[in-house]
Scaffold this active site. Structure first.
Site, PDB file in Angstrom:
ATOM      1  N   SER A 136      12.170   6.050   7.853  1.00  0.00           N
ATOM      2  CA  SER A 136      11.756   5.714   9.215  1.00  0.00           C
ATOM      3  C   SER A 136      12.215   4.292   9.512  1.00  0.00           C
ATOM      4  O   SER A 136      12.002   3.377   8.719  1.00  0.00           O
ATOM      5  CB  SER A 136      10.230   5.800   9.309  1.00  0.00           C
ATOM      6  OG  SER A 136       9.789   5.365  10.582  1.00  0.00           O
ATOM      7  N   CYS A 163      -1.200   5.321   9.891  1.00  0.00           N
ATOM      8  CA  CYS A 163       0.028   4.612  10.251  1.00  0.00           C
ATOM      9  C   CYS A 163      -0.303   3.246  10.844  1.00  0.00           C
ATOM     10  O   CYS A 163      -1.145   3.136  11.729  1.00  0.00           O
ATOM     11  CB  CYS A 163       0.778   5.342  11.359  1.00  0.00           C
ATOM     12  SG  CYS A 163       1.206   6.999  10.976  1.00  0.00           S
ATOM     13  N   CYS A 187       6.626  -7.494   6.903  1.00  0.00           N
ATOM     14  CA  CYS A 187       7.788  -6.997   7.647  1.00  0.00           C
ATOM     15  C   CYS A 187       8.220  -8.068   8.641  1.00  0.00           C
ATOM     16  O   CYS A 187       7.380  -8.706   9.284  1.00  0.00           O
ATOM     17  CB  CYS A 187       7.453  -5.711   8.389  1.00  0.00           C
ATOM     18  SG  CYS A 187       8.868  -5.033   9.284  1.00  0.00           S
ATOM     19  N   HIS A 243       9.137   4.322  20.735  1.00  0.00           N
ATOM     20  CA  HIS A 243       7.960   3.706  21.372  1.00  0.00           C
ATOM     21  C   HIS A 243       8.107   3.290  22.833  1.00  0.00           C
ATOM     22  O   HIS A 243       7.128   2.852  23.442  1.00  0.00           O
ATOM     23  CB  HIS A 243       7.461   2.475  20.597  1.00  0.00           C
ATOM     24  CG  HIS A 243       7.260   2.708  19.145  1.00  0.00           C
ATOM     25  ND1 HIS A 243       6.533   3.760  18.659  1.00  0.00           N
ATOM     26  CD2 HIS A 243       7.712   2.035  18.051  1.00  0.00           C
ATOM     27  CE1 HIS A 243       6.522   3.709  17.334  1.00  0.00           C
ATOM     28  NE2 HIS A 243       7.238   2.692  16.941  1.00  0.00           N
ATOM     29  N   GLU A 283       0.823  -1.200   0.000  1.00  0.00           N
ATOM     30  CA  GLU A 283       0.000   0.000   0.000  1.00  0.00           C
ATOM     31  C   GLU A 283       0.860   1.254   0.000  1.00  0.00           C
ATOM     32  O   GLU A 283       1.949   1.283   0.561  1.00  0.00           O
ATOM     33  CB  GLU A 283      -0.941  -0.033   1.209  1.00  0.00           C
ATOM     34  CG  GLU A 283      -1.918  -1.195   1.072  1.00  0.00           C
ATOM     35  CD  GLU A 283      -2.939  -1.303   2.185  1.00  0.00           C
ATOM     36  OE1 GLU A 283      -4.087  -1.630   1.886  1.00  0.00           O
ATOM     37  OE2 GLU A 283      -2.592  -1.071   3.353  1.00  0.00           O
ATOM     38  N   CYS A 287       6.561  -5.807  15.106  1.00  0.00           N
ATOM     39  CA  CYS A 287       6.156  -4.977  16.250  1.00  0.00           C
ATOM     40  C   CYS A 287       4.724  -5.315  16.656  1.00  0.00           C
ATOM     41  O   CYS A 287       3.870  -5.556  15.812  1.00  0.00           O
ATOM     42  CB  CYS A 287       6.254  -3.498  15.876  1.00  0.00           C
ATOM     43  SG  CYS A 287       7.926  -3.016  15.440  1.00  0.00           S
ATOM     44  N   GLY A 305       6.786  -2.306   5.813  1.00  0.00           N
ATOM     45  CA  GLY A 305       8.150  -2.822   5.769  1.00  0.00           C
ATOM     46  C   GLY A 305       9.167  -1.982   6.502  1.00  0.00           C
ATOM     47  O   GLY A 305       8.920  -0.832   6.859  1.00  0.00           O
ATOM     48  N   GLU A 306      10.320  -2.587   6.755  1.00  0.00           N
ATOM     49  CA  GLU A 306      11.431  -1.920   7.425  1.00  0.00           C
ATOM     50  C   GLU A 306      12.457  -1.549   6.340  1.00  0.00           C
ATOM     51  O   GLU A 306      13.180  -2.417   5.845  1.00  0.00           O
ATOM     52  CB  GLU A 306      12.032  -2.868   8.485  1.00  0.00           C
ATOM     53  CG  GLU A 306      13.344  -2.420   9.087  1.00  0.00           C
ATOM     54  CD  GLU A 306      13.368  -0.960   9.539  1.00  0.00           C
ATOM     55  OE1 GLU A 306      12.553  -0.568  10.387  1.00  0.00           O
ATOM     56  OE2 GLU A 306      14.223  -0.204   9.034  1.00  0.00           O
ATOM     57  N   ASN A 355      -3.292   3.474  15.999  1.00  0.00           N
ATOM     58  CA  ASN A 355      -4.422   3.190  15.119  1.00  0.00           C
ATOM     59  C   ASN A 355      -4.765   1.715  15.242  1.00  0.00           C
ATOM     60  O   ASN A 355      -3.954   0.866  14.893  1.00  0.00           O
ATOM     61  CB  ASN A 355      -4.059   3.516  13.673  1.00  0.00           C
ATOM     62  CG  ASN A 355      -3.887   5.005  13.485  1.00  0.00           C
ATOM     63  OD1 ASN A 355      -4.775   5.788  13.763  1.00  0.00           O
ATOM     64  ND2 ASN A 355      -2.702   5.403  13.043  1.00  0.00           N
ATOM     65  N   CYS A 398       3.549   8.338   1.269  1.00  0.00           N
ATOM     66  CA  CYS A 398       4.044   7.336   2.221  1.00  0.00           C
ATOM     67  C   CYS A 398       4.257   6.042   1.427  1.00  0.00           C
ATOM     68  O   CYS A 398       3.318   5.481   0.882  1.00  0.00           O
ATOM     69  CB  CYS A 398       2.999   7.170   3.320  1.00  0.00           C
ATOM     70  SG  CYS A 398       3.461   5.949   4.543  1.00  0.00           S
ATOM     71  N   CYS A 425       1.674  -3.172  15.197  1.00  0.00           N
ATOM     72  CA  CYS A 425       1.670  -2.855  13.763  1.00  0.00           C
ATOM     73  C   CYS A 425       1.019  -3.965  12.953  1.00  0.00           C
ATOM     74  O   CYS A 425       1.405  -5.131  13.053  1.00  0.00           O
ATOM     75  CB  CYS A 425       3.098  -2.612  13.294  1.00  0.00           C
ATOM     76  SG  CYS A 425       3.243  -2.420  11.509  1.00  0.00           S
TER      77      CYS A 425
HETATM   78  N1  SAH Z   1       9.323   0.001   9.640  1.00  0.00           N
HETATM   79  C1  SAH Z   1       9.521   1.375   9.794  1.00  0.00           C
HETATM   80  C2  SAH Z   1       8.644   2.226   8.906  1.00  0.00           C
HETATM   81  C3  SAH Z   1       7.214   1.804   8.724  1.00  0.00           C
HETATM   82  S1  SAH Z   1       6.147   1.979  10.091  1.00  0.00           S
HETATM   83  C4  SAH Z   1       9.360   1.788  11.233  1.00  0.00           C
HETATM   84  O1  SAH Z   1       8.901   0.988  12.029  1.00  0.00           O
HETATM   85  O2  SAH Z   1       9.747   2.902  11.554  1.00  0.00           O
HETATM   86  C5  SAH Z   1       5.891   3.735  10.157  1.00  0.00           C
HETATM   87  C6  SAH Z   1       5.484   4.252  11.527  1.00  0.00           C
HETATM   88  O3  SAH Z   1       4.170   3.814  11.885  1.00  0.00           O
HETATM   89  C7  SAH Z   1       6.415   3.755  12.615  1.00  0.00           C
HETATM   90  O4  SAH Z   1       6.767   4.774  13.489  1.00  0.00           O
HETATM   91  C8  SAH Z   1       5.548   2.747  13.300  1.00  0.00           C
HETATM   92  O5  SAH Z   1       5.966   2.533  14.600  1.00  0.00           O
HETATM   93  C9  SAH Z   1       4.188   3.374  13.219  1.00  0.00           C
HETATM   94  N2  SAH Z   1       3.096   2.450  13.465  1.00  0.00           N
HETATM   95  C10 SAH Z   1       3.063   1.128  13.197  1.00  0.00           C
HETATM   96  N3  SAH Z   1       1.881   0.606  13.564  1.00  0.00           N
HETATM   97  C11 SAH Z   1       1.142   1.605  14.069  1.00  0.00           C
HETATM   98  C12 SAH Z   1      -0.192   1.699  14.584  1.00  0.00           C
HETATM   99  N4  SAH Z   1      -0.988   0.650  14.611  1.00  0.00           N
HETATM  100  N5  SAH Z   1      -0.617   2.899  14.999  1.00  0.00           N
HETATM  101  C13 SAH Z   1       0.169   3.982  14.911  1.00  0.00           C
HETATM  102  N6  SAH Z   1       1.417   3.959  14.429  1.00  0.00           N
HETATM  103  C14 SAH Z   1       1.909   2.784  14.011  1.00  0.00           C
HETATM  104 FE1  SF4 Z   2       7.613  -2.623  13.147  1.00  0.00          FE
HETATM  105 FE2  SF4 Z   2       7.785  -0.826  11.156  1.00  0.00          FE
HETATM  106 FE3  SF4 Z   2       7.854  -3.459  10.635  1.00  0.00          FE
HETATM  107 FE4  SF4 Z   2       5.574  -2.346  11.443  1.00  0.00          FE
HETATM  108  S1  SF4 Z   2       6.646  -1.909   9.548  1.00  0.00           S
HETATM  109  S2  SF4 Z   2       6.492  -4.307  12.166  1.00  0.00           S
HETATM  110  S3  SF4 Z   2       6.325  -0.786  12.853  1.00  0.00           S
HETATM  111  S4  SF4 Z   2       9.352  -2.300  11.813  1.00  0.00           S
END
Ligand code: SAH
Ligand code: SF4
Length: 383
Positions: free
Chosen positions: A198, A345, A111, A222, A91, A115, A166-167, A302, A104, A118
């Site tokens: 990010s 996000c 990923c 976080h 997406e 986390c 993704g990371e 979210n 974005c 996420c």
């Molecule tokens: N993988 C990278 C970039 C993608 S995630 C990273 O983790 O930084 C982009 C941002 O969205 C990150 O700061 C992540 O922690 C945040 N994020 C992920 N899941 C979320 C959620 N459910 N609600 C709000 N922010 C979230």
């Molecule tokens: Fe974590 Fe970013 Fe991967 Fe989501 S996309 S699992 S926030 S590293």
């Protein structure tokens, strides 16, 4: 088999032209046709040397990604679901604001970091995107939007954030050439400070980014201590907070901005107490003796199905931000955009195999959520 020219930065395209027996400088012209004008048909490129134009169709193509769906939010946010094959989809989200247009972009299908908060992380890892697949998101969005918004010849996307699925630093090999194209004046010409990577904290790759293509850096923190971060961001067990902050300090001399942005997702009862705020303040103000020059962006969580987590109440987020601001760290609360189309996000899932079920679950959620929204509009919307 032809190569997709979206896979190349200018240097790569020059090498490709050389392989075809053409002068390297011809690549610049070709590159501009692709990324300035959005051309995908070599026949269109009338001012290109005839010899090159004739060789290209047999050797190369310019192809984007099939669009599985496009959703338009009431607030102007647009979300695309792109097919990347084998049942995977990614997406991409466009977020218009008064003075800018931010895209974005996703870097992986799924990923591997996993986390807890996420949706992409819950989905697991499928594969890295190629440079061409990362750039196709920008290329397609930009030239679609110019038409859609009736702004021909004008740049609509002014900022890119690698905050989709993704990371990005676990796919640095494909990421670096893609970033170079975003920055190249013969392509999108974005300034380094308008392109943000990010990361959840892949320490060695932060150093590599500094060396190879420093752009603005956002770090998903976080949590203010290792036990909590180990639980929320499993990568922390490999690269704990102190090492991550050291990497941030090493990054700063190369960075286009003189601060790092820390993202902090606000989770009800998990990481959102005033004690957590004070611990975070102390950590960032004292690390390494002089602290880490930074800003903090609080992201209200979210929700997505089966996360088992809730967003902190608005007042708790505000109090948390207030403690940090009063302690001397500029802290903002991220405005949620496009949540009526699940484009906020962490809501990006994009798994085609799971689409039918996802669509059903979504419909169920909507049915439950919508009436509530009428009674108490989303707090972020009122801001
Ligand atoms: N993988 C990278 C970039 C993608 S995630 C990273 O983790 O930084 C982009 C941002 O969205 C990150 O700061 C992540 O922690 C945040 N994020 C992920 N899941 C979320 C959620 N459910 N609600 C709000 N922010 C979230
Ligand atoms: Fe974590 Fe970013 Fe991967 Fe989501 S996309 S699992 S926030 S590293």
């Amino acid at each position: 088999m032809t190569v997709n020219l979206l896979d190349f930065d200018l240097e790569g395209l020059a090498a490709f032209c050389e392989q075809l027996g053409e002068k390297r400088f011809r690549a610049t012209q070709l590159f501009r046709w692709i990324h300035h004008k959005g051309a995908s048909d070599f026949a269109q490129m009338t001012d290109l040397a005839r010899s090159l134009r004739e060789k290209l169709p047999a050797a190369a193509r310019i192809t984007g990604l099939p669009v599985l769906s496009r959703q338009d939010s009431a607030d102007g946010t647009i979300k695309w679901l792109f097919d990347v094959g084998d049942g995977n989809a990614v997406e991409t989200v466009f977020i218009p604001e008064d003075d800018r247009g931010t895209l974005c972009v996703s870097s992986q299908a799924g990923c591997a970091v996993g986390c807890r908060f996420c949706s992409t992380g819950h989905q697991g890892f499928s594969r890295n995107l190629t440079t061409g697949e990362i750039l196709a998101q920008l290329w397609q969005a930009e030239f679609f939007l110019r038409q859609h918004l009736n702004r021909p010849g004008e740049r609509v996307i002014t900022n890119v954030v690698m905050m989709g699925m993704g990371e990005p630093l676990q796919n640095i090999h494909a990421l670096i050439p893609a970033l170079k194209v975003m920055l190249d004046d013969h392509a999108y010409g974005l300034s380094r400070r308008r392109v943000t990577v990010s990361t959840s904290g892949v320490v060695p790759m932060i150093d590599r980014l500094a060396q190879e293509c420093p752009v603005a850096l956002a770090v998903s923190l976080h949590a203010p201590n290792d036990p909590l971060r180990d639980d929320l961001v499993p990568l922390n067990r490999k690269y704990p907070i102190a090492e991550l902050l050291d990497a941030c300090l090493r990054y700063l001399p190369a960075a286009p901005r003189d601060f790092i942005t820390f993202e902090y997702c606000m989770l009800d009862g998990v990481n959102d107490t005033p004690e957590h705020a004070r611990e975070l303040l102390k950590l960032l103000r004292e690390h390494g003796g002089r602290g880490v020059p930074c800003k903090i962006n609080l992201i209200p969580f979210n929700p997505f199905p089966d996360s088992g987590l809730r967003c902190s109440p608005r007042a708790v987020v505000q109090r948390f931000g207030q403690i940090l601001n009063e302690g001397g760290i500029v802290t903002t609360i991220r405005k949620t955009r496009g949540d009526d189309i699940d484009a906020a996000c962490g809501q990006l899932a994009g798994d085609v195999l799971d689409r039918t079920d996802a669509a059903r679950r979504l419909a169920q959620r909507r049915a439950v959520e919508q009436p509530i929204r009428f009674v108490t509009p989303h707090p972020e919307r009122q801001a």
